[in-house]
Design an enzyme around this catalytic site. Sequence first.
Site, PDB file in Angstrom:
ATOM      1  N   SER A 149       0.800  -1.162  -0.106  1.00 42.90           N
ATOM      2  CA  SER A 149       0.097   0.038   0.100  1.00 42.90           C
ATOM      3  C   SER A 149       0.811   1.240   0.048  1.00 42.90           C
ATOM      4  CB  SER A 149      -0.924  -0.217   1.264  1.00 42.90           C
ATOM      5  OG  SER A 149      -1.803   0.837   1.132  1.00 42.90           O
ATOM      6  N   ASP A 318      -9.567  -4.116  -5.975  1.00 45.79           N
ATOM      7  CA  ASP A 318      -8.909  -3.002  -5.249  1.00 45.79           C
ATOM      8  C   ASP A 318      -9.400  -1.701  -6.070  1.00 45.79           C
ATOM      9  OD1 ASP A 318      -7.558  -1.023  -3.964  1.00 45.79           O
ATOM     10  OD2 ASP A 318      -5.648  -2.288  -4.028  1.00 45.79           O
ATOM     11  N   HIS A 351      -8.451  -3.940  -1.494  1.00 47.53           N
ATOM     12  CA  HIS A 351      -7.099  -3.364  -1.034  1.00 47.53           C
ATOM     13  C   HIS A 351      -6.369  -4.197  -0.128  1.00 47.53           C
ATOM     14  CE1 HIS A 351      -3.903  -0.671  -1.104  1.00 47.53           C
ATOM     15  NE2 HIS A 351      -4.114  -0.360   0.085  1.00 47.53           N
TER      16      HIS A 351
END
Length: 383
Positions: A149, A318, A351
């Site tokens: 991330s 995501d 995500h």
Amino acid sequence: MSEHIPPGTAWYSLPSPFPMKRGGQLHGARLAYETWGRLNADASNAILILPGMSPDAHAAHSEADPRPGWWDWMIGPGKPIDTRRWFVVCVNPLGSCKGSTGPASIDPATGQPYRLRFPELSIEDMADAASHLVRGLGITQLACVVGNSMGGMAALALLARHPGIARSHVNICGAARALPFSIAIRSLQREAIRLDPHWNDGQYDDQAYPETGMRIARKLGVITYRSALEWDGRFGRVRLDPEQRDDDTPFGLEFEVERYLEGHARRFVRAFDPNSYLYLSRSMDWFDLGESHGGDVHAVLATLTGLRQALVIGVKTDILFPIQQQEEIAAGLRSAGCQTRFLAMPSPQGHDAFLVDEARFGPALAEFLHTVPLHAHDPGKVA
């Protein structure tokens, strides 16, 4: 608001002053980190993990801190990141409130928390700070840098700004630049915090704390961390039992998904400093790896010629860091001559899949790291 420091944390003191990319400097700054495994004789078996926005350095349990870490199933003896082979370092990012210097830390010039006096924070600052930690631990070259991330952003900045610092790279749900949708979501999160009267231009304390703003910000975040597919499968349109509702509150919680978000947010609000949240959030919006090349991300990635191998993983569901961003990273690394494998995971969790989808992400990392040479002079294996 005080910092939240895990019991097994170690600290590394950054050079003082430490210059920041967007201006200003820090004095007496430090990074919080934890390690697992043992560094070999030539310091060639080190893996650096750069986490996302909210995790601390406690990625896995240890003797010093036996609590399960946020990636406990990934790191340890016999696990995908096998600490019998690798020396693993996880660093809490600069600007956080989990032990590294950030807005909640004490400013040595005043003896008070920095708050909004903290210099403007960039992803590049996090990368530069991490590079000092790596060198300070006696590591000339990492075997691998793993970024998740926001950490995927920081890992790319580290590789671009410090050529040769790693032989291989794993980028998970990362991005080479922020996209408008992500910027818009983070803008709303920051606005929710800033519009809470208790935020008080960053001058809050535990008695007058922007809890409502942080709750809303966290709910917005959690909604984007998972996918609509998971929300539907997990909660559907299930309503709360009558005794679980607050019928005295107009438009109060009625659905199970609402209760989940409320509980998740309430657990978070006092565990993370609001000003740190604002700084870290904005740093992601500002990030654009191609900034120094006229906005051409591919041109920058093509310069990373010292990188031998890479694994880039995206998740099809995501919405926060959509899969085309990982495809862009993989294409750019290939153009640099880096042997790059790209995986598009069908995980329904969106995500955050890399935190919970052990069945897919564990084998992917284990297989890739098996191909990474233990020593700098060893040839890599083909997966």
